[in-house]
Design an enzyme around this catalytic site. Structure first.
Site, PDB file in Angstrom:
ATOM      1  N   HIS A  69       0.835  -1.198   0.000  1.00 47.84           N
ATOM      2  CA  HIS A  69       0.000   0.000   0.000  1.00 47.84           C
ATOM      3  C   HIS A  69       0.877   1.258   0.000  1.00 47.84           C
ATOM      4  CE1 HIS A  69      -3.832  -2.163   1.616  1.00 47.84           C
ATOM      5  NE2 HIS A  69      -3.766  -2.168   0.302  1.00 47.84           N
ATOM      6  N   HIS A  72       2.628   2.946   2.837  1.00 48.58           N
ATOM      7  CA  HIS A  72       3.749   2.209   3.429  1.00 48.58           C
ATOM      8  C   HIS A  72       4.957   2.100   2.501  1.00 48.58           C
ATOM      9  CE1 HIS A  72       1.693   0.637   7.113  1.00 48.58           C
ATOM     10  NE2 HIS A  72       0.655   1.010   6.389  1.00 48.58           N
ATOM     11  N   HIS A 157      -3.202  -8.717   6.450  1.00 45.31           N
ATOM     12  CA  HIS A 157      -3.842  -7.452   6.043  1.00 45.31           C
ATOM     13  C   HIS A 157      -4.192  -7.453   4.554  1.00 45.31           C
ATOM     14  CE1 HIS A 157      -4.607  -3.190   5.628  1.00 45.31           C
ATOM     15  NE2 HIS A 157      -3.520  -3.009   4.900  1.00 45.31           N
ATOM     16  N   ASP A 178       0.315  -2.790   9.171  1.00 45.19           N
ATOM     17  CA  ASP A 178      -1.111  -3.132   9.256  1.00 45.19           C
ATOM     18  C   ASP A 178      -1.251  -4.644   9.354  1.00 45.19           C
ATOM     19  OD1 ASP A 178      -2.029  -0.478   8.975  1.00 45.19           O
ATOM     20  OD2 ASP A 178      -1.795  -0.593   6.807  1.00 45.19           O
ATOM     21  N   GLU A 203       0.054  -0.984  14.483  1.00 45.56           N
ATOM     22  CA  GLU A 203      -0.976  -0.101  13.938  1.00 45.56           C
ATOM     23  C   GLU A 203      -2.337  -0.707  14.236  1.00 45.56           C
ATOM     24  OE1 GLU A 203      -0.596   1.728  10.144  1.00 45.56           O
ATOM     25  OE2 GLU A 203       1.527   1.246  10.014  1.00 45.56           O
TER      26      GLU A 203
END
Length: 203
Positions: A69, A72, A157, A178, A203
């Site tokens: 993502h 990140h 995740h 995550d 997180e």
């Protein structure tokens, strides 16, 4: 045992995940994300806080990316190809290493080609950045150097997402990025060994 934490992003904000941990003298950057809601210098972490001289190769032992993502991984090509970091970068094998360049190029096309924003990094930058990546399998223990050991664990995740364990001397830590503890039709719940940690960043 000595541990210090420098939060360059995602501290009291959503996005731009980037945490630098100094553990017994080794400095690890966990994630190198961008803030999707910013269009100026606040889009990227303030890398000058790592090294005022700009010598990031001597300032960091390695960079670890938890998943693909953009919050990140979005600043990684800028950090390597514009700022000049050329040290080791770790992420999981096929999911994260395969999908990160696709996400980065799609973002570049949207921001530059469609919105007309100033280009922060090029397609060639993305390609050269990914050549620096060392791909890992889940639960693979890697000796980064004589003192630093890392190991990725399944985070659940998104495909390829990993929590990372790091050990230097007698100090042990985990950075989760995550993660998800609720299995669904596509992914299982996060899994990690029972560990005795000195630091947990989550997180």
């Amino acid at each position: 045992m000595a541990i210090e934490i420098l939060i360059l992003g995602a501290g009291q904000e959503v996005g731009k995940s980037c945490v630098v941990v100094t553990i017994n003298g080794k400095r690890i950057m966990f994630d190198c994300g961008m803030h999707m809601g910013e269009t100026d210098h606040r889009r990227y972490p303030d890398f000058r806080r790592i090294s005022h001289s700009g010598d990031f190769n001597n300032a960091l032992s390695c960079v670890i990316i938890t998943h693909f993502h953009l919050d990140h991984v979005g600043a990684l090509p800028y950090f390597t190809e514009v700022c000049g970091y050329s040290g080791p970068i770790y992420m999981t094998q096929y999911p994260t290493k395969a999908l990160s360049p696709l996400m980065l190029e799609d973002y570049r096309k949207v921001m530059v080609d469609r919105r007309g924003e100033e280009e922060q990094f090029t397609s060639d930058h993305i390609v050269e950045c990914m050549k620096k990546v060392i791909a890992l399998d889940l639960r693979q223990t890697v000796q980064v150097d004589e003192d630093l050991q890392i190991r990725p664990y399944y985070a659940g995740h998104v495909i390829g997402a990993a929590m990372f364990y790091a050990k230097v001397g007698d100090a042990e830590m985990v950075y989760t990025g995550d993660y998800n503890m609720t299995p669904d039709r596509h992914l299982g719940a996060a899994q990690i060994d029972r560990l005795r940690l000195d630091l947990l960043i989550t997180e």
